[in-house]
Design a protein around this motif. Structure first.
Motif: not given
Length: 379
Positions: A321-349
């Motif tokens: 989403g808008e304003g969201a940040k994905i840093i040093d991460s792996v997002l697996m199929p179908g992951v939804e990250v909403a506006a403004g969220a921050v994902v860092q050094r993560a693996l999202v199932a």
């Protein structure tokens, strides 16, 4: 059986418990990798590219998804006449009270009748949970040239890491003289890759004896290889050079995905001469919004990116989403990250939703955070 008279058996029954929630419902070889692949695609594609046209896949743990995925052999061109991918779960037999595979060797022993149907000269045994590309036909040629009874693929690992692996000690001619399982003080850095070629008649005889041995672990490393060495059989080491990754932990799975960000990576999934075949998921091309920022990322088809993606891998159908940040991460199929969220050094199932303005992971964490459940956003 055609040109090389070798049948392959892929050991795909592992629980993969170190991958935690990722393998709660799917077997480790069915875990997603590299944007659009599954781990099992690699040994199956290697078989197809090496001219091996009959492949048995030995499944056991949480195997429903893996069974249905593998059964469609056409993905790897293994659906022609006299070829095929055969799913082989443990099955009760009239003369044996067995309904599980008791070890890697036992998985083969319980399928001797299947192998005998094709009467191959050679049997290739593979692990179903490694990421690599290898021409097994070249390995077979070396096996024949050496007049070996068995050939084991090995890879050089840093000496300080050698105690994590099964280590093959060789003489000056590349003949294996000793096998040590995770030695405290390793004498060599040649790690077994879990890839074996056996002369089938000899292996068949050893497996039949092993099945009757009450003290056996029914395991290639613990029982079959030592038996061959004790009988003074010729065991050759096949040195592999190239990319190889055991993706048995969250950190190593994350690393293997991160390796793809470098366009000159050793694995090179775009190599037209050695394709890795997979399920063709229909999806639109990725959409990168007008305000999105992308810095060194591997973004697969079907993704919608409105936010910022830096040094990350996005699998099929992810949304940022808008304003969201994905840093040093792996997002697996179908992951939804909403506006403004921050994902860092993560693996999202797969299919996990991360809510508005939520924060997942941190820049200074020692280990990669696995996110396997929905993360609520800030109200």
């Amino acid at each position: 059986m055609k040109q090389n008279n070798m049948l392959a058996m892929i050991l795909a029954g592992g629980r993969g418990s170190r991958l935690h929630e990722l393998t709660n419902k799917v077997a480790k070889p069915a875990v997603s990798y590299g944007g659009k692949y599954r781990i099992i695609d690699f040994p199956l594609s290697n078989c197809a590219n090496s001219g091996i046209n009959v492949v048995g896949v030995l499944t056991q743990y949480e195997s429903i998804l893996l069974n249905s995925y593998v059964a469609a052999g056409r993905r790897w061109g293994l659906d022609a006449k006299e070829s095929g991918v055969f799913v082989l779960p443990p099955r009760e037999k009239a003369d044996a009270n067995l309904d599980v595979y008791r070890g890697t060797a036992d998985a083969i022993s319980q399928n001797i009748d299947f192998i005998d149907t094709y009467s191959p000269e050679y049997l290739l045994v593979l692990s179903g949970d490694h990421i690599y590309k290898m021409n097994y036909d070249k390995m077979l040629q070396e096996h024949k040239d050496n007049g070996a009874d068995a050939t084991i693929a090995v890879i050089e690992v840093p000496m300080k890491e050698a105690s994590r692996f099964g280590i093959m000690n060789t003489d000056g001619n590349g003949r294996i003289v000793e096998f040590e399982e995770k030695p405290e003080h390793p004498k060599s850095n040649l790690a077994s890759m879990g890839i074996y070629i056996f002369n089938w008649k000899l292996l068949r005889k050893i497996l039949l004896a092993d099945m009757k041995n009450p003290d056996s672990h029914h395991d290639f490393g613990k029982d079959v290889i030592p038996c061959l060495l004790n009988d003074n059989k010729t065991l050759a080491a096949y040195k592999f050079k190239g990319y190889w990754k055991d993706v048995g932990t969250i950190d190593s799975l994350w690393e293997a995905n991160m390796d793809l960000i470098d366009s000159r990576n050793e694995l090179n999934l775009n190599d037209p001469t050695w394709k890795i075949y997979t399920e063709d998921t229909p999806a639109l091309p990725q959409y990168i919004g007008p305000n999105a920022k992308i810095n060194k990322a591997f973004i697969t088809q079907g993704c919608i990116v409105e936010g910022e993606v830096s040094h990350s891998v996005l699998f099929t159908g992810c949304t940022v989403g808008e304003g969201a940040k994905i840093i040093d991460s792996v997002l697996m199929p179908g992951v939804e990250v909403a506006a403004g969220a921050v994902v860092q050094r993560a693996l999202v199932a797969d299919n996990v939703k991360i809510g508005k303005d939520a924060v997942v992971g941190s820049a200074d964490s020692e280990n990669i955070e696995l996110v396997s459940k929905r993360v609520k956003g800030v109200e």
